[in-house]
Each structure stands twice: as C-alpha cells, then as structure tokens.
Design an enzyme around this catalytic site. Structure first.
Site, PDB file in Angstrom:
ATOM      1  N   LYS A 170       0.846  -1.199   0.000  1.00 56.87           N
ATOM      2  CA  LYS A 170       0.000   0.000   0.000  1.00 56.87           C
ATOM      3  C   LYS A 170       0.874   1.238   0.000  1.00 56.87           C
ATOM      4  O   LYS A 170       1.528   1.553   0.993  1.00 56.87           O
ATOM      5  CB  LYS A 170      -0.914   0.055   1.232  1.00 56.87           C
ATOM      6  CG  LYS A 170      -1.963   1.186   1.120  1.00 56.87           C
ATOM      7  CD  LYS A 170      -2.552   1.590   2.440  1.00 56.87           C
ATOM      8  CE  LYS A 170      -2.000   2.879   2.953  1.00 56.87           C
ATOM      9  NZ  LYS A 170      -2.211   4.069   2.082  1.00 56.87           N
ATOM     10  N   GLY A 223       6.631   5.215   8.363  1.00 56.63           N
ATOM     11  CA  GLY A 223       5.664   6.275   8.523  1.00 56.63           C
ATOM     12  C   GLY A 223       5.723   6.870   9.914  1.00 56.63           C
ATOM     13  O   GLY A 223       6.754   6.821  10.581  1.00 56.63           O
ATOM     14  N   SER A 224       4.611   7.398  10.371  1.00 59.44           N
ATOM     15  CA  SER A 224       4.583   8.132  11.626  1.00 59.44           C
ATOM     16  C   SER A 224       4.664   7.192  12.824  1.00 59.44           C
ATOM     17  O   SER A 224       4.249   6.025  12.763  1.00 59.44           O
ATOM     18  CB  SER A 224       3.305   8.963  11.724  1.00 59.44           C
ATOM     19  OG  SER A 224       2.181   8.134  11.975  1.00 59.44           O
ATOM     20  N   THR A 227       1.142   5.928  13.946  1.00 55.41           N
ATOM     21  CA  THR A 227       0.659   4.772  13.186  1.00 55.41           C
ATOM     22  C   THR A 227       1.446   3.525  13.559  1.00 55.41           C
ATOM     23  O   THR A 227       0.880   2.428  13.652  1.00 55.41           O
ATOM     24  CB  THR A 227       0.753   5.044  11.680  1.00 55.41           C
ATOM     25  OG1 THR A 227       0.026   6.228  11.363  1.00 55.41           O
ATOM     26  CG2 THR A 227       0.192   3.885  10.882  1.00 55.41           C
ATOM     27  N   GLU A 245       9.818   1.546  10.705  1.00 53.38           N
ATOM     28  CA  GLU A 245      10.745   2.686  10.606  1.00 53.38           C
ATOM     29  C   GLU A 245       9.894   3.931  10.733  1.00 53.38           C
ATOM     30  O   GLU A 245       9.105   4.257   9.854  1.00 53.38           O
ATOM     31  CB  GLU A 245      11.502   2.636   9.278  1.00 53.38           C
ATOM     32  CG  GLU A 245      12.762   3.503   9.277  1.00 53.38           C
ATOM     33  CD  GLU A 245      12.491   4.911   8.796  1.00 53.38           C
ATOM     34  OE1 GLU A 245      12.380   5.809   9.665  1.00 53.38           O
ATOM     35  OE2 GLU A 245      12.378   5.122   7.589  1.00 53.38           O
ATOM     36  N   CYS A 279      12.746  11.509   7.070  1.00 52.78           N
ATOM     37  CA  CYS A 279      12.856  11.137   8.483  1.00 52.78           C
ATOM     38  C   CYS A 279      14.280  11.275   9.004  1.00 52.78           C
ATOM     39  O   CYS A 279      14.494  11.359  10.215  1.00 52.78           O
ATOM     40  CB  CYS A 279      12.354   9.708   8.687  1.00 52.78           C
ATOM     41  SG  CYS A 279      13.186   8.484   7.663  1.00 52.78           S
ATOM     42  N   GLU A 381       8.493  16.006  15.975  1.00 53.76           N
ATOM     43  CA  GLU A 381       8.887  15.986  14.567  1.00 53.76           C
ATOM     44  C   GLU A 381       7.990  16.930  13.768  1.00 53.76           C
ATOM     45  O   GLU A 381       6.772  16.734  13.703  1.00 53.76           O
ATOM     46  CB  GLU A 381       8.786  14.561  14.013  1.00 53.76           C
ATOM     47  CG  GLU A 381       9.301  14.433  12.592  1.00 53.76           C
ATOM     48  CD  GLU A 381       9.255  13.002  12.086  1.00 53.76           C
ATOM     49  OE1 GLU A 381      10.214  12.571  11.435  1.00 53.76           O
ATOM     50  OE2 GLU A 381       8.250  12.314  12.343  1.00 53.76           O
TER      51      GLU A 381
END
Length: 477
Positions: A170, A223-224, A227, A245, A279, A381
C-alpha cells in the site's frame, strides 16, 4: 483525468470509490486514486497466496532476473518517473532525478544480487549435524510513505520478492502515481501474477486491513510513530513479524574543530533536503558555544540563498509540501515555536511562487534560535523546512541534549577529533550515526531506529533475516 487503479493478480482493477490526488505545487486535483476496502485487500492476499508456492520454489537466479529486468526498464524511463514523482509529491525534479529514481533502481539491483549470495549455517557435532534453512515468510504487507514514494516502496518490495515472498503493498494515497506506474512496469516485464499486488486507499481502511489480515505474516512499515504504535498493538496478538521505521528528531552535532567550509553545505542539505520531509533530516543543530555565533551567521546566509520554486524548474531547491494539511501543520509548528520564545532568523512564513504555483503549498526555509531543548519545536517531529539551532558547552552536554527526545533514528557528528567522533557516536541513542557526512548510504548496512523511531532493521542481511524464517534441521549421524 488520470485514474490510479489497484493492481491485483497481475491486472489493474478500477474502484467504485475514488480519492482526489492533488499536485502540491498547484493545489489542484489532477488525478483520482482507487479507495480500497478490506475486500480488495483480501483479494490481493488470495492472489499472493496462490502465487507464493511457485515463486518461493523458483531458483534465486530466476527471481533475480525479473528484478534486474524491471530495474533496467525503470532506468530507461528515469526521466518519466522523475517527472511523475515531482508532480505527485512536490519535490524538486532535480532531486527526483538524482536521488529518488536512481535509488529505486539501486534497491532492485542490490537485492537481486543479494538473493544470489545467500548462504546457510552448519553446526557439526559428535554424532549429529545441524544445519539452518532460511525460507521465505509467505505473504508480506509493505506499507510505504509519501515523502520518498518510489524510493521506499522499492526498498521494501525488492528484498521481499528477491527472497521468495509475495507482497501486498500500500503506497500513500497522497502519492500513488509512481507505485502504479511501477506495477505497470512489472506487468510489462512479465512478473508472475500475484507476486506484487498494490492496493490503494486510506491508511485507516486499507492499511488497517493489511495489518489485521490473519494470513499476512509480516509487516514492513515506514511512517509516523503514531501509526507505528497502532501497528505494534494490532499485529502483536497475531504474532506477525514487524519492521517499523518511524519518526525522527535527529541531532546534527557540530564541534568547534569541525571544518565548517566543508561541512556547511551538507549541514544545510541535511536540514532542508526534500523540504525537510525526510525522516533522517537533521532538524536540531547543536553547536559548540565557542563557534555558535559564527556558525549561525554562516548557516543563515546559506539558507537564505536556497531557491524556493516550481518543483518542475530545474533550479528549484525547495519544492512544495505534500498536502494542504501538512502545510498548515508546519506553519502552526513555526508559530508555536515563536510563542515559546523562539527567534526566527530566516523564513517562518508561507513562500509565494508565481505562475502556475500561485496556489501551491510552499513554506520558506526557516531557522529558529533561542529555544530550550525541552520545547515542542525541539521535541516533536515537524517534518518540514524548519531547523532549530542550540548551543552546548562540552561533549557531555551535547550528548545529553541529543538524547533528550523520545526518538532515536539518526545523528550526524562534525569533528576532526577521531577520539571524540568514536566516543560520541557510541553514546548517541539512535540507529544510524554519520561522522562528517550525512545520508551517505551503503545498502549492505543495517538501517532503522530505536525508542519511538521504530523496531527492527532492514538493509543488507538484516532484510534477508526479516523476510525469511530460520529453520534448524538436526540429523543424527
């Protein structure tokens, strides 16, 4: 208007519901992407399960040949993909051309080669022989973010496929274009149906269905942190393998003996590359007090010279932020930093770009000083073109400030003192440390973070271990 459809079992499938895809540089909708459902994910899992036995049994050389063929075709279309990535994500086309697409090609070729060089372990002992098999996990879920769309999409699917798994992937609904183009490329290169399946849609719908699906055996997610926390809570009871990650609030640590003439261009790049939407960006710059004023002056001078503009302009260095929501999030973070006592030395406002980009989501490269290490701008962040600068007096204080956040992804250290470089690198709480460089990558090395920056490692043999299961065989002699 373009439509980006699901790619399941070797074919493209339209949707009954669609999501608008907006070009960040213009703020205008230019395409629609399929809004997937749990049923779409289930169909993709079924296709991946059906393809898995033959794909897993295929000799590694044959699996590698598919990846090499796809990489070669992608290289032929580098310009087409770079332009698509720039339009879809808002990044400067020069960056997409020099970094994103070449790295995607390198991912495919590296893991194709890696699949040809795997080995096994044997443990002989009196009266018995133990040896270890490494077998593919099965159907794996790969969920990639919007900041480096094809770069991180291929970073996941290349090792998964190379080592014999089949994939349900996805991409972000904000940047679905190059993943769809890549799926078409795989079809052209005759990758067997079901080996790669791409289901588009929202994370709360498609992403959740992938994470919760009982027959998906492993999840690789970038991602975050928020999540990532959900994925860990949800996948844990199903005993799925996880590689997460997540976010970062990375320190750039500059000692008085650093070679600023050499270091400054890279330190600026570390703070603002891809609009700060990486990131790994060094968004907290820690500077030894004796050179603080000199550094701040020279750093700000270089930041002021960065060119904000149309991402499709060859000379643009700072493009558009990926979405209107993210644009407002970054501007709010800057406003909050000012309320917390921060002094904005450069930027701090929306950037206005004439012509076709007059309605785009641009923010000036921003430099903020005068903030405490504990304030929100130094702890959370922002993921935009925003850098804070803080002074420190000695190694101990630099390490303490660097480690004072909940994240632990990356750091860079700038010094000509070899002892200091090794000592500080060992004490920084993160997964990757660069010394006198930034984002210099070797795909053989382990990559990932600690604390709220994630769990697990990918890259090199770490990816091999993640996308395979170890099985010991004991033979009595």
């Amino acid at each position: 208007m373009e439509q980006f459809c699901h790619f399941i079992d070797g074919r493209f499938h339209p949707s009954t519901s669609w999501i608008d895809v907006t070009e960040p540089a213009t703020g205008a909708v230019y395409a629609h992407v399929a809004r997937g459902t749990a049923d779409d994910v289930n169909r993709a899992v079924q296709a991946a399960e059906a393809a898995f036995p033959l794909w897993a049994e295929l000799p590694a050389a044959e699996r590698a040949a598919y990846l090499y063929r796809i990489a070669d075709e992608l290289e032929k279309r580098l310009e087409e993909f770079a332009r698509a990535e720039s339009q879809d994500q808002g990044k400067p086309i020069a960056l997409a051309r020099s970094l994103d697409i070449p790295r995607s090609i390198a991912n495919l070729r590296f893991f194709a080669a890696a699949a040809l060089h795997v080995s096994t372990e044997a443990h002989p002992a009196p009266g018995m022989l133990n040896y270890t098999l490494r077998q593919p996990v099965g159907v794996v879920g790969c969920i990639s973010p919007w900041n480096l769309p094809l770069y991180l999409f291929t970073w996941k699917i290349a090792p998964a496929i190379a080592f014999g798994n089949t994939v349900v992937a996805k991409p972000s609904e904000l940047t679905p274009r190059t993943a769809t183009m890549f799926a078409a490329l795989c079809k052209e290169c005759a990758l067997p149906a079901g080996v790669l399946n791409v289901v588009h849609g929202y994370g709360s719908e498609v992403g959740a269905a992938i994470v919760e699906h009982p027959r998906i055996r492993a999840i690789s997610f970038t991602g975050s942190t928020t999540t990532g926390e959900y994925i860990a809570r949800t996948a844990g009871p199903h005993f799925k393998k996880l590689s997460l990650e997540l976010g970062g609030k990375n320190p750039t640590i500059i000692f008085a003996d650093a070679d600023l003439e050499t270091a400054l261009p890279t330190i600026v790049r570390a703070g603002f590359l891809n609009q700060g939407e990486i990131c790994l960006c060094g968004s907290r710059v820690l500077v030894e007090r004796s050179i603080y004023d000199t550094f701040v002056e020279r750093f700000c001078e270089k930041v002021r010279s960065l060119r904000v503009g149309d991402p499709l302009d060859e000379h643009t260095e700072i493009g558009a932020l990926v979405s209107e929501a993210h644009y407002h999030k970054v501007l709010n973070a800057i406003a909050n930093a000012e309320r917390d006592g921060g002094q904005i030395l450069v930027g701090g406002k929306p950037a206005y770009v004439d012509g076709r980009c007059k309605n785009g989501w641009f923010v000036e490269p921003t430099v903020i000083v005068g903030l405490k290490p504990s304030c929100a701008a130094n702890q959370e962040e922002i993921f935009g073109p925003v850098v804070t600068i803080l002074p420190f007096d000695d190694e101990e204080e630099a390490i303490r400030i660097a480690n004072s956040v909940r994240y632990g992804l990356a750091a860079s250290i700038w010094t000509q003192n070899l002892r200091r470089a090794h000592a500080v690198a060992a004490q920084i709480e993160c997964g990757v440390v660069w010394v006198n460089c930034w984002m210099l990558r070797d795909l053989r090395t382990p990559f990932g973070g600690i604390k709220a920056s994630g769990i697990g490692r990918e890259g090199g043999w770490e990816a091999y271990r993640f996308f395979t299961e170890a099985k010991n065989v004991c033979i009595k002699l």
